[in-house]
Scaffold this motif. Sequence first.
Motif, PDB file in Angstrom:
ATOM      1  N   GLU A  75       0.795  -1.328  -0.105  1.00 11.72           N
ATOM      2  CA  GLU A  75       0.271  -0.037  -0.050  1.00 11.72           C
ATOM      3  C   GLU A  75       0.802   1.136   0.238  1.00 11.72           C
ATOM      4  N   SER A  77       1.116   5.223   0.399  1.00 15.93           N
ATOM      5  CA  SER A  77       0.157   6.216   0.967  1.00 15.93           C
ATOM      6  C   SER A  77       0.183   7.675  -0.113  1.00 15.93           C
ATOM      7  N   SER A  79      -0.445  10.808   0.633  1.00 15.19           N
ATOM      8  CA  SER A  79      -0.146  11.779   1.145  1.00 15.19           C
ATOM      9  C   SER A  79       1.411  11.712   1.353  1.00 15.19           C
ATOM     10  N   SER A  80       2.089  10.900   1.901  1.00 13.53           N
ATOM     11  CA  SER A  80       3.336  11.008   2.481  1.00 13.53           C
ATOM     12  C   SER A  80       4.375  10.237   1.287  1.00 13.53           C
TER      13      SER A  80
END
Lengths: 131, 142
Positions: A75, A77, A79-80
């Motif tokens: 997975e 992220s 955003s980061s």
Amino acid sequence: MSGIHVELRGSMSLVERWIRQAPQRNLEATLAAGQSVADDVKEHWSGNYPPASSPANPPAVRSGELDASVIAIPEESLSSGGVTVKVTALAAHASYLEFGTRYMAARPFLRPAIYRHRGKLGRFYKVLTAK
Amino acid sequence: MTAPGGEIFELMETALLTQLGGHSGLRTLVGANLYSGQAPDKTPPPYVIYTFIHGGFTNSSPRSDVSVFYQVECWSLIQAEVRTGAKHIYNALQDAVLNLGAYWNNYYLNANTWLARPPENVAGKQWWRRGAVFEIRADQRS
């Protein structure tokens, strides 16, 4: 001039290439680490049923459903940009075996695999610093 | 049920049982109902189950050193009882020093992961469980 002077020189193109490739390498390394844990689970079943496994040991393979359901899912992220890999057993009875039930002692199989990998996962990330 | 690996693991399970049984709050709640792996059929709740999960010799130092993980949970038909039981289990084991005899020294005992599994519905009854996975480390005395 006294003291120590250190100067680092590098090729900007090399640095740029490394930065460009880092996310892909990170994803590959993390997935390889997760896959290694999943493979480890599959290598440690208590043989084939019958007989049933003894308590506190991994389950024996009966239908193969649990074995087939152990997978590593990456997975990322949004955003980061960080990458996580989840090693999971999707079979409905997986948690019953891992944690035990009112009528059955636990037959842990995921947590021991993580334990066996403790201190070894760093090797998957050596690729990040490779030239 | 005994963890693999020889005498130290038997010592550890015996000491774990003694430590749990020696906690007054837990004794008041479950009496002598402390079982390895699984409770006998028709055991009246609440009771405590401890199960070897994983671990073994670490091979990290010249001296023999072991690190093992035990899942210790309180089971009951009443949710409030498992909360109390889990609290007593924690108080009984967290930072405790197990007596492992003359040759082994328990230098670490801490909760590693909390466990709060969803209840099991069995024959119209809800069975609750709560506890933690504890890591126990011990090394051989020099």
